[in-house]
Design a protein around this motif. Structure first.
Motif, PDB file in Angstrom:
ATOM      1  N   ARG A  32       0.812  -1.220   0.000  1.00 47.50           N
ATOM      2  CA  ARG A  32       0.000   0.000   0.000  1.00 47.50           C
ATOM      3  C   ARG A  32       0.852   1.280   0.000  1.00 47.50           C
ATOM      4  O   ARG A  32       0.587   2.217  -0.749  1.00 47.50           O
ATOM      5  N   ARG A  35       2.469   1.862  -3.392  1.00 51.55           N
ATOM      6  CA  ARG A  35       1.465   2.262  -4.379  1.00 51.55           C
ATOM      7  C   ARG A  35       1.077   3.727  -4.187  1.00 51.55           C
ATOM      8  O   ARG A  35       0.983   4.493  -5.148  1.00 51.55           O
ATOM      9  N   GLU A  36       0.885   4.145  -2.952  1.00 49.30           N
ATOM     10  CA  GLU A  36       0.509   5.535  -2.683  1.00 49.30           C
ATOM     11  C   GLU A  36       1.647   6.498  -2.999  1.00 49.30           C
ATOM     12  O   GLU A  36       1.418   7.611  -3.477  1.00 49.30           O
ATOM     13  N   ARG A  39       1.666   6.952  -6.735  1.00 51.81           N
ATOM     14  CA  ARG A  39       0.503   7.732  -7.177  1.00 51.81           C
ATOM     15  C   ARG A  39       0.644   9.195  -6.816  1.00 51.81           C
ATOM     16  O   ARG A  39       0.119  10.057  -7.529  1.00 51.81           O
ATOM     17  N   GLN A  40       1.349   9.514  -5.737  1.00 55.74           N
ATOM     18  CA  GLN A  40       1.535  10.921  -5.377  1.00 55.74           C
ATOM     19  C   GLN A  40       2.275  11.660  -6.481  1.00 55.74           C
ATOM     20  O   GLN A  40       1.941  12.800  -6.814  1.00 55.74           O
ATOM     21  N   HIS A 107       5.779   8.168   3.855  1.00 60.68           N
ATOM     22  CA  HIS A 107       5.819   6.712   3.709  1.00 60.68           C
ATOM     23  C   HIS A 107       7.149   6.085   4.110  1.00 60.68           C
ATOM     24  O   HIS A 107       7.280   4.864   4.032  1.00 60.68           O
TER      25      HIS A 107
END
Length: 310
Positions: A32, A35-36, A39-40, A107
């Protein structure tokens, strides 16, 4: 035209934004945080100057939109990956990038490094796919450009010099050398890579190379002066780090007024290179006109900034 990127049509920018998401190396089963993090970068891609330059140029030289978008996205992924690494505590230790909290702050550092590697990997794959149908000579020159711009002779070597800058003479010449390897290298990719599709002659290559040098140096000086600016309360990226970390900044090396004067001079030199290209092949290089005008406007705005004592 869009407010964020006035150099190109809104259609080009929309196409590039959609392609950034479409080619993102993510899937539903990914971890997760990774992936985030990826995408940012696609959700907040910055000004897209380099990617739009590639997209417009490739289309101008006759490429279909699909291949042009692949090459443009590759350049943007290389750029975003370099920013993820630049922002790490072991590098610039930034907190804000493109108006958002840096990926490593949200992250973790390991995830930021992995996201950068994923983008670099996908970027090389996209560039290879986009160029696969071109003649062998074009592919060889493109590969040489990628190696020179992204490796020790370019971006990687420039960042190493950046990190070692505090222990150097901190001269204006060293600042310009670092800018040529970092900012200049990515501009060279954005302009010279699609230019290979037009098979430029020797005089055109010389003018294109000069244009990239002037654009890269001017773009970096504008950023250097913005780093010293006191105007923005909510900056797009962390400000004042060059002074705090003793990093290369021409405004600090020369003083803001002399740096601004150099910025103006570089704008004039870029104009001269553009006019040379216009004479050599007005139809072949007409797509660079708007980009040159937009960058000159950005530089004029940079000259008007307010600075701390430098």
């Amino acid at each position: 035209m869009t407010r964020r990127n006035a150099a190109f049509s809104s259609g080009a920018e929309r196409a590039l934004r959609a392609a950034l998401h479409r080619h993102l190396p993510t899937s539903a089963g990914d971890e997760r945080g990774l992936r985030e993090a990826l995408r940012q970068g696609a959700d907040h891609p910055g000004k897209l100057v380099r990617g739009c330059a590639v997209l417009v140029a490739a289309r101008h030289h006759g490429w279909p939109l699909r291949r042009a978008a692949q090459l443009a996205v590759a350049i943007e992924y290389f750029h975003t990956a370099s920013l993820l690494l630049d922002d790490l505590p072991c590098m610039d230790d930034a907190t804000v990038r493109r108006g958002r909290t840096c990926v490593h702050r949200l992250h973790g550092e390991a995830t930021a490094i992995l996201a950068a590697l994923a983008l670099i990997n996908r970027a090389y794959a996209l560039a290879h796919t986009a160029l696969a149908a071109e003649p062998a000579a074009v592919r060889r020159r493109a590969n040489a450009l990628l190696d020179r711009a992204l490796g020790v002779s370019g971006l990687v070597g420039g960042q190493a010099l950046d990190l070692a800058f505090a222990g150097s003479t901190r001269s204006a010449a060293m600042v310009s050398r670092i800018a040529a390897r970092k900012t200049g290298a990515l501009f060279a990719l954005a302009v010279l890579l699609p230019a290979e599709l037009a098979r430029p002659n020797r005089r055109e290559r010389r003018a294109l190379n000069a244009l990239c040098v002037y654009w890269g140096q001017a773009y970096q000086i504008a950023d250097d002066l913005a780093d010293l600016s006191v105007e923005r309360a909510a900056p797009e990226k962390t400000r004042g780090r060059d002074r705090q970390l003793a990093r290369p900044n021409l405004g600090l090396a020369l003083g803001a007024e002399r740096a601004a004067a150099r910025l103006v001079r570089l704008g004039h030199q870029a104009e001269q290179s553009w006019h040379t290209l216009e004479k050599l092949g007005p139809a072949r290089w007409s797509h660079l006109r708007e980009l040159n005008a937009a960058l000159l406007q950005r530089h004029r705005c940079g000259v008007d900034l307010d600075y701390r004592a430098a």
